[in-house]
Scaffold this active site. Structure first.
Site, PDB file in Angstrom:
ATOM      1  N   LEU A   6       3.004 -12.319   3.032  1.00 49.56           N
ATOM      2  CA  LEU A   6       3.853 -11.139   2.911  1.00 49.56           C
ATOM      3  C   LEU A   6       3.817 -10.703   1.461  1.00 49.56           C
ATOM      4  O   LEU A   6       3.758 -11.542   0.549  1.00 49.56           O
ATOM      5  CB  LEU A   6       5.299 -11.454   3.321  1.00 49.56           C
ATOM      6  CG  LEU A   6       5.555 -11.782   4.796  1.00 49.56           C
ATOM      7  CD1 LEU A   6       7.020 -12.157   5.006  1.00 49.56           C
ATOM      8  CD2 LEU A   6       5.173 -10.613   5.698  1.00 49.56           C
ATOM      9  N   ASP A   7       3.857  -9.391   1.216  1.00 49.61           N
ATOM     10  CA  ASP A   7       3.864  -8.885  -0.149  1.00 49.61           C
ATOM     11  C   ASP A   7       5.074  -9.403  -0.913  1.00 49.61           C
ATOM     12  O   ASP A   7       6.087  -9.801  -0.318  1.00 49.61           O
ATOM     13  CB  ASP A   7       3.894  -7.349  -0.148  1.00 49.61           C
ATOM     14  CG  ASP A   7       2.647  -6.741   0.481  1.00 49.61           C
ATOM     15  OD1 ASP A   7       1.596  -7.406   0.475  1.00 49.61           O
ATOM     16  OD2 ASP A   7       2.742  -5.608   0.976  1.00 49.61           O
ATOM     17  N   LYS A   8       4.989  -9.349  -2.224  1.00 53.48           N
ATOM     18  CA  LYS A   8       6.067  -9.868  -3.068  1.00 53.48           C
ATOM     19  C   LYS A   8       7.408  -9.231  -2.731  1.00 53.48           C
ATOM     20  O   LYS A   8       8.446  -9.916  -2.703  1.00 53.48           O
ATOM     21  CB  LYS A   8       5.726  -9.639  -4.545  1.00 53.48           C
ATOM     22  CG  LYS A   8       6.756 -10.192  -5.520  1.00 53.48           C
ATOM     23  CD  LYS A   8       6.322  -9.966  -6.961  1.00 53.48           C
ATOM     24  CE  LYS A   8       7.368 -10.524  -7.931  1.00 53.48           C
ATOM     25  NZ  LYS A   8       6.975 -10.311  -9.346  1.00 53.48           N
TER      26      LYS A   8
ATOM     27  N   HIS B  28      -1.301  -3.974   2.605  1.00 55.04           N
ATOM     28  CA  HIS B  28      -0.169  -3.043   2.518  1.00 55.04           C
ATOM     29  C   HIS B  28      -0.135  -2.092   3.712  1.00 55.04           C
ATOM     30  O   HIS B  28       0.209  -0.909   3.575  1.00 55.04           O
ATOM     31  CB  HIS B  28      -0.250  -2.227   1.223  1.00 55.04           C
ATOM     32  CG  HIS B  28       0.095  -3.015   0.001  1.00 55.04           C
ATOM     33  ND1 HIS B  28      -0.087  -2.513  -1.272  1.00 55.04           N
ATOM     34  CD2 HIS B  28       0.583  -4.272  -0.169  1.00 55.04           C
ATOM     35  CE1 HIS B  28       0.285  -3.412  -2.163  1.00 55.04           C
ATOM     36  NE2 HIS B  28       0.694  -4.501  -1.505  1.00 55.04           N
TER      37      HIS B  28
END
Length: 244
Positions: free
Chosen positions: A104-106, A190
């Site tokens: 998962l993105d930051k 993304h």
């Protein structure tokens, strides 16, 4: 399962480092089937032996499976010199061998599986399986009237990337803001943010709430983790979406 050295078993059970558990064994703090053993090299059957440390039973598990409610601000990595990582949310003596399934993105929150089972990770992340991933997003901007239809038919991103058909559900939309639910069966870079941008919105908050048949426990606080139940592990392995 083959017999295992007692010190190796205790280290695997996160009772301490190999050196630490050897000291515990030599100090007479470890009993196997009711008898104290003081030899770290003693061989035991991890599936049948009843092992206790300081009188507390220790249960062997061949693999470990955890549900983590990832908070924003940490990265999906085992270690990083500049950023906090998801494994940093686990006690140090539990981290060995663990890794995140996918990423998962930051700034993305929500469901992340932490395990030491490489076969399960491969099965869940294999592009050929198209395991569903469900996200809820807060969006600024007004979405195009045909946004849901464009998701269903396979959206083309601004850079020409073609996405598989996906599901966009508008949960709330008013005055230039919206809450949406997005179901994907792939994992491009993304992707949710780029798909929402392609239909006129900007994602300002993103949370994954489901992976395959496994839903994020709503009682699990951000930054907390717990072991998966047997039923939940079955849902994860089955991979089928559960909207219950």
């Amino acid at each position: 399962m083959p017999r295992m050295r007692l010190d190796k078993l205790l280290a695997h059970l996160n009772c301490g480092s190999r050196k630490e558990v050897q000291a515990m064994i030599r100090a007479g703090r470890v009993a196997v089937d009711g008898a104290v053993l003081t030899d770290p090299a003693a061989k035991v059957d991890p599936d049948t032996a009843q092992v206790a440390l300081d009188g507390q039973a220790q249960t062997y598990r061949a693999q470990r499976y955890y549900m983590l409610n990832k908070p924003a601000g940490v990265i999906t990595a085992s270690r990083d010199e500049r950023h906090d990582t998801v494994l940093g949310l686990f006690p140090e003596n539990m981290r060995r061998g663990l890794f995140a399934v996918g990423r998962l993105d930051k700034d993305t929150e929500g469901l992340l599986i932490i395990t030491d089972d490489g076969a399960l990770s491969h099965a869940l992340m294999s592009p050929a399986r198209h395991v569903s991933k469900i996200y809820e997003a807060e969006v600024d901007g007004t979405l195009a009237p045909d946004a849901a239809m464009r998701f269903r038919t396979g959206l083309t991103l601004r850079d020409g990337t073609v996405c598989l058909p996906a599901l966009l559900e508008i949960l709330m939309q008013q005055e230039g803001k919206a809450c949406v639910r997005v179901t994907l069966r792939e994992g491009k870079y993304h992707q949710v943010k780029r798909m929402i941008a392609a239909v006129g919105g900007t994602v300002v908050g993103l949370r994954r709430v489901q992976l395959g048949g496994l839903r994020l426990d709503p009682a699990l606080p951000a930054g907390a983790f717990r072991e998966l139940t047997g039923e939940e592990l079955g849902q994860l392995r089955d991979g089928k979406e559960n909207r219950g």
